[in-house]
Design a protein around this motif. Sequence first.
Motif, PDB file in Angstrom:
ATOM      1  N   GLY A  60       0.790  -1.220   0.000  1.00 19.31           N
ATOM      2  CA  GLY A  60       0.000   0.000   0.000  1.00 19.31           C
ATOM      3  C   GLY A  60       0.824   1.272   0.000  1.00 19.31           C
ATOM      4  O   GLY A  60       0.270   2.350  -0.067  1.00 19.31           O
ATOM      5  N   VAL A  61       2.131   1.194   0.070  1.00 23.29           N
ATOM      6  CA  VAL A  61       2.973   2.386   0.067  1.00 23.29           C
ATOM      7  C   VAL A  61       3.257   2.770  -1.377  1.00 23.29           C
ATOM      8  O   VAL A  61       3.597   1.931  -2.205  1.00 23.29           O
ATOM      9  N   GLN A  62       3.102   4.052  -1.674  1.00 21.64           N
ATOM     10  CA  GLN A  62       3.414   4.567  -3.006  1.00 21.64           C
ATOM     11  C   GLN A  62       4.504   5.604  -2.856  1.00 21.64           C
ATOM     12  O   GLN A  62       4.543   6.359  -1.877  1.00 21.64           O
ATOM     13  N   PHE A  63       5.390   5.672  -3.837  1.00 23.53           N
ATOM     14  CA  PHE A  63       6.469   6.648  -3.812  1.00 23.53           C
ATOM     15  C   PHE A  63       6.247   7.672  -4.909  1.00 23.53           C
ATOM     16  O   PHE A  63       5.865   7.331  -6.029  1.00 23.53           O
ATOM     17  N   LEU A  64       6.506   8.913  -4.581  1.00 24.84           N
ATOM     18  CA  LEU A  64       6.460   9.996  -5.565  1.00 24.84           C
ATOM     19  C   LEU A  64       7.902  10.387  -5.847  1.00 24.84           C
ATOM     20  O   LEU A  64       8.696  10.587  -4.925  1.00 24.84           O
ATOM     21  N   HIS A  65       8.227  10.507  -7.124  1.00 27.81           N
ATOM     22  CA  HIS A  65       9.607  10.733  -7.549  1.00 27.81           C
ATOM     23  C   HIS A  65       9.782  12.110  -8.170  1.00 27.81           C
ATOM     24  O   HIS A  65       8.852  12.663  -8.745  1.00 27.81           O
ATOM     25  N   ASP A  66      11.001  12.641  -8.072  1.00 26.61           N
ATOM     26  CA  ASP A  66      11.308  13.891  -8.754  1.00 26.61           C
ATOM     27  C   ASP A  66      11.587  13.589 -10.222  1.00 26.61           C
ATOM     28  O   ASP A  66      11.477  12.451 -10.672  1.00 26.61           O
ATOM     29  N   THR A  67      11.968  14.616 -10.975  1.00 24.63           N
ATOM     30  CA  THR A  67      12.177  14.447 -12.420  1.00 24.63           C
ATOM     31  C   THR A  67      13.347  13.533 -12.743  1.00 24.63           C
ATOM     32  O   THR A  67      13.445  13.014 -13.844  1.00 24.63           O
ATOM     33  N   LEU A  68      14.227  13.316 -11.793  1.00 25.91           N
ATOM     34  CA  LEU A  68      15.371  12.424 -12.012  1.00 25.91           C
ATOM     35  C   LEU A  68      15.076  10.997 -11.542  1.00 25.91           C
ATOM     36  O   LEU A  68      15.949  10.129 -11.609  1.00 25.91           O
ATOM     37  N   GLY A  69      13.871  10.763 -11.055  1.00 20.31           N
ATOM     38  CA  GLY A  69      13.503   9.433 -10.606  1.00 20.31           C
ATOM     39  C   GLY A  69      13.830   9.132  -9.158  1.00 20.31           C
ATOM     40  O   GLY A  69      13.645   8.006  -8.698  1.00 20.31           O
ATOM     41  N   ASN A  70      14.296  10.112  -8.417  1.00 18.71           N
ATOM     42  CA  ASN A  70      14.610   9.910  -7.001  1.00 18.71           C
ATOM     43  C   ASN A  70      13.330   9.975  -6.174  1.00 18.71           C
ATOM     44  O   ASN A  70      12.516  10.884  -6.370  1.00 18.71           O
ATOM     45  N   PRO A  71      13.137   9.051  -5.238  1.00 21.03           N
ATOM     46  CA  PRO A  71      11.936   9.133  -4.398  1.00 21.03           C
ATOM     47  C   PRO A  71      12.015  10.363  -3.491  1.00 21.03           C
ATOM     48  O   PRO A  71      13.049  10.639  -2.895  1.00 21.03           O
ATOM     49  N   VAL A  72      10.909  11.116  -3.440  1.00 27.68           N
ATOM     50  CA  VAL A  72      10.866  12.323  -2.628  1.00 27.68           C
ATOM     51  C   VAL A  72       9.814  12.227  -1.516  1.00 27.68           C
ATOM     52  O   VAL A  72      10.021  12.756  -0.437  1.00 27.68           O
ATOM     53  N   PHE A  73       8.723  11.553  -1.810  1.00 31.79           N
ATOM     54  CA  PHE A  73       7.648  11.394  -0.844  1.00 31.79           C
ATOM     55  C   PHE A  73       7.198   9.942  -0.832  1.00 31.79           C
ATOM     56  O   PHE A  73       7.260   9.260  -1.847  1.00 31.79           O
ATOM     57  N   ALA A  74       6.716   9.523   0.322  1.00 35.49           N
ATOM     58  CA  ALA A  74       6.092   8.209   0.438  1.00 35.49           C
ATOM     59  C   ALA A  74       4.651   8.433   0.876  1.00 35.49           C
ATOM     60  O   ALA A  74       4.395   9.149   1.849  1.00 35.49           O
ATOM     61  N   VAL A  75       3.729   7.854   0.157  1.00 37.38           N
ATOM     62  CA  VAL A  75       2.310   7.914   0.512  1.00 37.38           C
ATOM     63  C   VAL A  75       1.959   6.546   1.068  1.00 37.38           C
ATOM     64  O   VAL A  75       2.198   5.525   0.414  1.00 37.38           O
ATOM     65  N   LEU A  76       1.439   6.513   2.294  1.00 37.38           N
ATOM     66  CA  LEU A  76       1.154   5.234   2.919  1.00 37.38           C
ATOM     67  C   LEU A  76      -0.213   5.244   3.577  1.00 37.38           C
ATOM     68  O   LEU A  76      -0.725   6.311   3.928  1.00 37.38           O
ATOM     69  N   PRO A  77      -0.791   4.082   3.756  1.00 42.05           N
ATOM     70  CA  PRO A  77      -2.097   3.999   4.422  1.00 42.05           C
ATOM     71  C   PRO A  77      -2.012   4.599   5.822  1.00 42.05           C
ATOM     72  O   PRO A  77      -0.988   4.495   6.502  1.00 42.05           O
TER      73      PRO A  77
END
Length: 161
Positions: free
Chosen positions: A3-20
């Motif tokens: 259920g965890v989703q990662f949001l990435h910057d334009t270079l593909g680096n994870p910046v945020f984690a969205v979790l339940p």
Amino acid sequence: MNGVQFLHDTLGNPVFAVLPIEHYRQLTDQNQSVIEVQPQNLLVDGDFTIKLPYGGADAYLDVRALVRHLLKNDISDLAINQRAQTLDQYPPEQRMTLDPIIRHDFLPASSPYKNTMQATGDVVEALVNSGYFVRIKKKYPYLSRTVNALAIVAEKAADLK
């Protein structure tokens, strides 16, 4: 999938984690550390002078002088009217509220801080702690809703007239 989703910057680096929310609650319950923010005590010289934290090195508000000023202008209560805006942007009917009064009448004329909010939460707290003011909520004709305000404690201010 957990259920965890990662949001990435334009270079593909994870910046945020969205979790339940349950995962979040478990994490915060396990690592709970409470930081209590204590209001800054700005009263100096007994209960009569308040250090203005955004008014410059030598900026102080004499509580008794403020009360005298208000009474001289037939003001027994006033909206706090904290705003992060320049002094000249206050509408004329709101110039006799706390923040503009402090800026206009209690900072030196040459102060570069006239356009900086002075009626901060800590300043309001110090005014209440001085014993000369109490917190109220009031609807003023020049404001569209009920707002936080201060009222002069008449018994305390009686000796200042």
